[in-house]
Structures are given as C-alpha cells and as structure tokens.
Design a protein around this motif. Structure first.
Motif, PDB file in Angstrom:
ATOM      1  N   ASN A   2       4.489  -9.055  -7.053  1.00  0.00           N
ATOM      2  CA  ASN A   2       5.238  -8.424  -8.137  1.00  0.00           C
ATOM      3  C   ASN A   2       4.230  -8.056  -9.223  1.00  0.00           C
ATOM      4  N   ARG A  13       8.295 -10.597  -4.890  1.00  0.00           N
ATOM      5  CA  ARG A  13       9.454  -9.810  -4.471  1.00  0.00           C
ATOM      6  C   ARG A  13       9.703  -9.995  -2.981  1.00  0.00           C
ATOM      7  N   TYR A  64       7.787  -0.152  -4.464  1.00  0.00           N
ATOM      8  CA  TYR A  64       6.587  -0.962  -4.228  1.00  0.00           C
ATOM      9  C   TYR A  64       5.349  -0.096  -4.093  1.00  0.00           C
TER      10      TYR A  64
END
Length: 818
Positions: free
Chosen positions: A98, A106, A270
């Motif tokens: 993260n 995450r 991401y």
C-alpha cells in the motif's frame, strides 16, 4: 397377590453366540464382489454431512461426533472430497504494498492463476528496471542532455560572476578569492592599494573608495544569494531529466505488465500507484546497478528480490490455483490448529538489531488454503490451542480472514506490525469430536449454535440384517482392494461378521467401529502371507482375533493367576451362607475383561439399617449406593410388612481395593443378604450378575460376555465339575457372543448359563430350595427361602421388642419412641 416366578431357563449352546453360515453369503471370495463406495449404517450422519456441504448459509458449519473407531475422519474426508470435486476451483488472493499506508497491505482478488503470474511479472519488471535504468542513465543521449544542463547553469553562474567582476573593476575594486571565501580590495592603476597607502589619501578620496567597496560588497552579496537558487534550478532541471528518463524506462517495462493483465479492473489503481512510485524511486535502481557493477559477477535476481528496499514491488500470493484447473474446491485437514496455523502469521526479520516486517512476510493459514472449500479440524485440539477458537469464531462471524498474531492479541508486541486487509472467507468448517464436547459447547458457548447449526452423529452399531451383511461383505472387498490385501473367503467374511457382532455385544447388531474390524482383517492377511495362502480364510481371522486378545491379556492373566493361587479368595465348589460370587468387568483401553468377586452379607438384630461398606468408606460410587438402597427398599416392603424392620446388615465386596461402581451386583448382594437371613447356604459353583428394581425384577447389565468368560476361566482353572455356571438377566441373552471354548463347554454340559427375570429364580438356583410364593393366607410356602427370611425378620422384631421391655432406656426404646 403372588410374586412373579417365571420358569428358570438354562440356555442351550446355540443361544450363546450368533454364527453366520458362510454358505448363505453366495460367493467364494471377495474378489468377485463389487466394491462398496459408500458408508454403511450411517445414513443420518451422511445426510447431515451432505446438508452442511451443500448449503451456503454461514450457520451450517458442521460438528461430527460419535465413538472412536467408527471412521468419522475418513468418512468426512471422502464425502467432502466428492462434494469439492463438483465445485469450481477458487480464485486467487494476493497482498501488495500500500503506497499510501505501508502498514496496511492491500488484498487483491484476482482471476484464477493470475496471482502467480503477477508475482513473476513483478519480479521480472524489477529485474529489468535494475538493468534498464542504470543503462539508460549511462546512455549517450542522457549524457548529452545532462551536459547541456550543466553547461547552461554553469554558464549562467560564470556570466553573472564575470559581470560582477567587470562592474567591480570599473569601480576600482578587486574581488579576491581566499581560502576563507571572497575578499574586496580597492585598486588604482591596476594595483591593489595597501591600507597604509589608503590612509595617506585625502579624506574625500578615502570616502569615495569606501563607497565603491561597499557597493561592490552589496553586489557580491546579491550574487552569492543567487547561487543557491541557480543550484536549485540546476537540480530541478536534472531531476526533470532523470524523471523523464526514468519514466521512459518504467513505462516501457510497466506497459508490458499492464498489457498482460488488461481487463483485471482491480489492478488499475495498483498499477497507477506503482507507476508513480517507480519513477519517484528510480534512484533505488541506479544504486542497485552501481552495486551490481562493483563485483566480479553480476548480481543474481534472487538477491535483488531479497533487498528489503525492493519488497514494496513484490507480490505475496496467499491463495492461488492454476488457471487450467477450473473445478475442484480444496479440502484441508489441519492437524495442528494453532492460531497461526489457522489464520496465518506475520513473520519478522532482524535488521540492524531491530525486528521489522512487511507484507511479503505475511504467511497464509489453513483458512486461506481452504478458502472456497472445506476445512476439517479436530474439535478438542482447536479448543486446547490458546486463542485459536476465538479467532476461528471471529473469522466465521465476519466471513473474513483476519491475520492477527498472538503477541498482538495479548499486547506483548513491541515491534513494527501490520494490519493487512481481511480476505473474504467462503468455506465450510467441519469439527470432529465426541458427544460430550458437543454438549459442553452447546451449553457454555453462546456463539456455537449460531455458527455450527448441523451435527452429524456416527452410530457405533447397525442391525444385523441380510442386507447389512451383504453390504458388510462388499465393504470388506473394498478395504481388501484398496489396501492390497488378499481376497477373503466366505468363511473369512462370516468370521468378520461374527467379530463385528461380538464387538457390538449383541447378536442382532454389527459394530460400526470398523477400525478394529479392519485391524483384524489386516492381521489375518499377514497370517495368510506367512502361511503362503492366496486368500484369507476363517482360520486366519479367528487366529488374528485370538492373537490380538493374547497380546492385551496380561492383566487378565495376572488376575486369574492370583485367583488360582488363592491370593484372591474365590471358590467354585461347595455352599456358603451369606456369600456369593458376583461378577465384575474392567475396561483397559480397548480391552475389557471380567473376573469374579466375592460378595458377603452379615445380619443381626438392629434398627433397620443395611450398611453398604463400600459407601461408608467412600469406595462406592453413587450408582452402587443407589442399587443398595433399592434392594433395601425391596427387602423392607416384601417381608413382614406389618412389623418394623429390626435388622442390622452389612454388605461388602471382599478384597476390593479400587472402588466399586455400578448396579450390576445388586442381585448378587440381595441373594447374599437373603441367604444370611434365611440361614441357607448359597452354591459357590454359580456366579450372579444383574441389576434389581424395587419389585425384585432383574434388569440387564453391560459387559455380559466378559463377565461370563471371566468366571468360566476361573472355573476351568479350578476344574470344571458340570455344576458351575452363571446367572444372567434374561434381557441380556441377545447380547451373548461368547468365545468358542465357552460355547463348547456349555454344549458338553460342563458349564451352564441361566437366564433369570426375578430374584426368586436366582435364590432358587443358588440354594436348591424353592423361593416360595405367598399363599392366600398371606404367608410364604413353608420351608421356602422367603418363608425363612420372613420368620427371621419377625424373630428380630420380637427380640427387639422384648429387649425394649427389659431395657426401657436402650436404643430400641428410643427407636420406638421416635
């Protein structure tokens, strides 16, 4: 009303053991039978397991319970495996860095097989960037553009300084460089004026020189202040160049990764964060490239991945299935259900004397591995592990896997820790335990019923019907085929069926504690192998049974040896007043055996008290104490009902040192008491077992086969006379599955087994006298045992009354007054 005295039945040898005729099975060996692919006799349990496996509600987790040896674990695993094969394979879950909050990794849900591909793609990207970025910064293009920036900003600084110098020169001021920085000095005719020369000049000229020096000093100060700004602009220009170059390298590598995972929406954010972070931290790859070039060999990729600075770009795969496997949910049996083994753990590594961690050190637990399928746990082990049960319940309640360490739960951690995103949980938990544990959880854990709404109970026996025998034979064939054992003949299967009935302790039942039966089969196969036989026959099965009993027979042999040597006083001949052979049974693990115990009774006049010696010394259990009170109630209400009971009696188990529990000796105790009252001896050739109620009816007891065989062994050691035998409750006849030698002795008339339904039958057999019924006049038949008992009790009452007349202050008088 007369007392019930049904006729005594001496059982024939054919009633002592159920024996299956091999000819009725219809096959020669199990090699010709179709294997059985399902359980037998466990329909209820199978229904519960299939319900739990098929329904989706979170309340329908399963608790499987039943006796040990019924094949609970293997049955559950087989049924769940069959159900899991029809389900789709679960998709992947991974943890990634993260970039906004590193302490909260995450969790990403990816298509099946994408987790491992993403992990390898990120490793390849990092390796490529570790080579490409340093190479890009050494390229001719980069060097040319960097030189242009250096030239641009270097020229600006030199031009500004040159202009300052020219202005100072025009003013007649020289700017001198010294080790301490810059210095200003007035000049005249190209020469620096010395202080003493300046001092000789007119004041007006001195003032003019000072003014020019001050003005130049201000200009120099302004120039020096502009230098940091120029350097900052220089660094910004270099940073923009580096970012542009890094962006080119990152985009070239990252575009390949993005293209490989196009359509996976969860990765878009991401990849965006990753793109920004890679550009911002390009310096990491430059340092890696410089370090790589320092050695004689290039740095291996695995070493780069081990660098903690690059962990931020790794992918931690928690749940992953190959993309080509589309069906088959996991079935996980966790044998050590600790907190970390269930919910996962967060490892730490030592760096510079400090324990640190990151998301790559999150390890999956059984809940992760079983997600999407089934998790089988031993209930007792889960409850025994600290914090494991509460963690399991929390995950089931929230339907999410929370990775929490024991140190964190207990507040003991002082190191950097993480709070990973919980992973959604979709599985069925199956606990395997016993009935007692199930009842405790239901009674004391309010959450249990909300989470485990289905219970599957395995039975330990089934009816011995022709259909069940056929299914049992096919099950034998399945086990033999699965374990590579020799085929079993019809005689061998019949012997295994009889063994199952003996284990069940019932002629009409088959034991479903199949583990013990299969152990007999395996040992019989071993005996057949040693004998060079191609099949397992009845001889090998009975030989395996006998061998198993012999190996576990040491304690029983020691007991029989002590009886034979007279250490334990037991007589199987003659008659003794107030003394009878009772029967007891001991359970040592899976092995049970019986032996006789001498029970004695003594009586005298008293105040109506029957003393249970075992209870008085706290060696008798509550069930035994209850049985003595019941036989006392029978005695009080049956004899001399119009007179106070003026009896003092004691009952005891001779040479009993380990405590007495149960009610199976209450018939024997009552017979000993009646013998002492009637002053009639009891035959020591007979042993008695059975419970009694307040009406004198004999009730069934447990361990009947072991008790009979224990007394038979004692009689055989002392010599069979043809008069010896055992009195058993008639309800226990169907429980008889006696050894072949006992059955043979009965068939030859050397031993006898009598089934009785009332204490009168027992007393008649033990004394050889009629027990006696009450006639129409209310009296028992003259000369009968019951008549003698009643006369004796009436004599006690008369004696007690006479004693009270002669001693009005004695105990009898006190009892009368009360």
């Amino acid at each position: 009303m007369t007392d019930p005295q049904p006729a005594t039945t001496a059982l024939p040898a054919t009633a002592l053991r159920a024996r299956l005729d091999p000819a009725t099975l219809g096959f020669e060996t199990t090699a010709t039978l179709a294997p059985l692919d399902h359980l037998i006799g466990q329909d209820r349990a199978v229904e519960a397991i299939l319900l739990s496996a098929g329904i989706g509600h979170k309340r329908f987790n399963l608790f499987v319970h039943g006796p040990e040896g019924t094949g609970r674990h293997s049955a559950v695993m087989d049924l769940l495996t069959q159900e899991a094969a029809r389900r789709p394979a679960p998709t992947d879950w991974v943890y990634v860095h993260n970039f906004d909050a590193p302490e909260r990794p995450r969790a990403l849900h990816l298509p099946r097989g994408a987790g491992q591909r993403l992990k390898l793609a990120m490793q390849e990207l990092v390796d490529d960037l570790a080579n490409d970025i340093p190479a890009l910064f050494e390229s001719e293009d980069y060097q040319r553009r960097r030189a242009a920036i250096e030239e641009q900003f270097g020229g600006q600084q030199e031009a500004a300084f040159a202009a300052l110098g020219r202005t100072a020169h025009d003013r007649g001021v020289a700017i001198l460089r010294t080790p301490m920085g810059f210095a200003l000095a007035p000049m005249k005719d190209g020469e620096v004026l010395k202080p003493e020369t300046i001092a000789r000049l007119p004041e007006a000229e001195q003032a003019d020189i000072q003014a020019k020096v001050a003005a130049t000093e201000r200009d120099l100060e302004a120039f020096l202040k502009s230098v940091p700004r120029l350097q900052k602009d220089h660094r910004a220009a270099v940073a923009r160049l580096n970012a542009d170059m890094a962006q080119n390298a990152v985009e070239a590598g990252l575009d390949r990764v993005i293209e490989a995972f196009r359509g996976v929406a969860v990765l878009e954010d991401y990849f965006a964060d990753l793109h920004r972070d890679l550009i911002d931290n390009a310096e990491l790859f430059l340092q890696a490239g410089q370090r790589e070039g320092d050695g004689a060999f290039p740095m291996a990729a695995v070493r780069l991945q081990d660098d903690l600075r690059f962990h931020r770009y790794a992918v931690n795969v928690m749940i992953c299935r190959p993309a080509d496997i589309t069906e088959g949910a996991p079935v996980v049996h966790e044998t050590l259900p600790t907190l970390s083994n269930l919910t996962g753990r967060i490892d730490h590594i030592s760096t510079m004397g400090t324990l640190v961690t990151d998301f790559t050190l999150i390890r999956p637990g059984a809940l992760h591995r079983a997600n999407g399928g089934f998790l089988v746990l031993d209930a007792a082990r889960v409850l025994a592990e600290p914090l494991a049960w509460d963690a399991l319940k929390r995950c089931l309640e929230t339907r999410a896997i929370h990775v929490i360490t024991a140190a964190e739960r207990l507040g003991l951690t002082t190191t950097t820790t993480l709070e990973p995103d919980p992973i959604p949980l979709d599985l069925r938990v199956v606990l395997v335990g016993d009935r007692r544990l199930l009842r405790l959880l239901e009674a004391f854990d309010p959450d249990f019923g909300e989470l485990f709404g289905v219970a599957a109970e395995f039975s330990d026996e089934m009816d011995r019907t022709p259909a069940a025998i056929d299914a049992f034979a096919r099950l034998v064939a399945s086990v033999a085929a699965r374990e590579g054992l020799r085929p079993v003949t019809a005689g061998g299967v019949a012997a295994l069926v009889d063994a199952a009935s003996r284990h069940a302790g019932d002629q009409r039942k088959l034991s479903l504690r199949v583990n013990a039966i299969w152990d007999i089969l395996r040992e019989a196969d071993h005996l057949a192998a040693r004998g060079g036989a191609a099949t397992v026959t009845e001889a090998e099965v009975t030989g395996a049974e006998a061998a198993a009993e012999r190996r576990a027979d040491l304690v029983r042999e020691r007991m029989q040896e002590m009886i034979a040597r007279g250490t334990i006083l037991i007589s199987t001949r003659g008659s003794v007043m107030g003394q009878v052979n009772g029967l007891t049974v001991a359970q040592l693990g899976a092995r049970a055996f019986g032996w006789p115990a001498r029970i004695t009774a003594r009586v005298r006049m008293g105040a109506g008290q029957v003393v249970d010696i075992e209870r008085e010394v706290k060696m008798g259990g509550p069930i035994h104490s209850k049985a003595v009170m019941i036989l006392t109630a029978f005695l009080v209400t049956r004899y001399a009902p119009d007179m106070p009971l003026s009896l003092w009696a004691s009952l005891g188990f001779e040479q009993s040192y380990g405590g007495v529990e149960g009610d199976s000796a209450s018939v024997a105790e009552l017979c000993a008491l009646l013998s002492a009252l009637a002053q009639v001896p009891l035959s020591q050739a007979l042993a008695v077992t059975g419970s009694i109620n307040q009406m004198g009816e004999v009730q069934p007891v447990g361990g009947i086969n072991e008790k009979i065989e224990g007394f038979f062994d004692t009689c055989r050691a002392q010599g069979l006379t043809g008069r010896q035998g055992v009195l058993i409750p008639r309800q226990n006849v169907e429980n008889l599955m006696l050894r072949a030698d006992v059955v043979a002795a009965v068939a030859e008339g050397q031993f006898h087994i009598h089934a009785i339904g009332h204490v009168d039958q027992a007393i008649a057999l033990l004394t050889g006298l009629p027990a006696g019924r009450r006639g129409l006049n209310g009296d028992f038949e003259p000369g009968s045992v019951n008549a003698n008992v009643e006369v004796r009790l009436m004599d006690f009452a008369e004696a007690r009354r006479d004693f009270a007349r002669h001693d009005p202050t004695g105990p009898a008088a006190a009892d009368r007054d009360e």
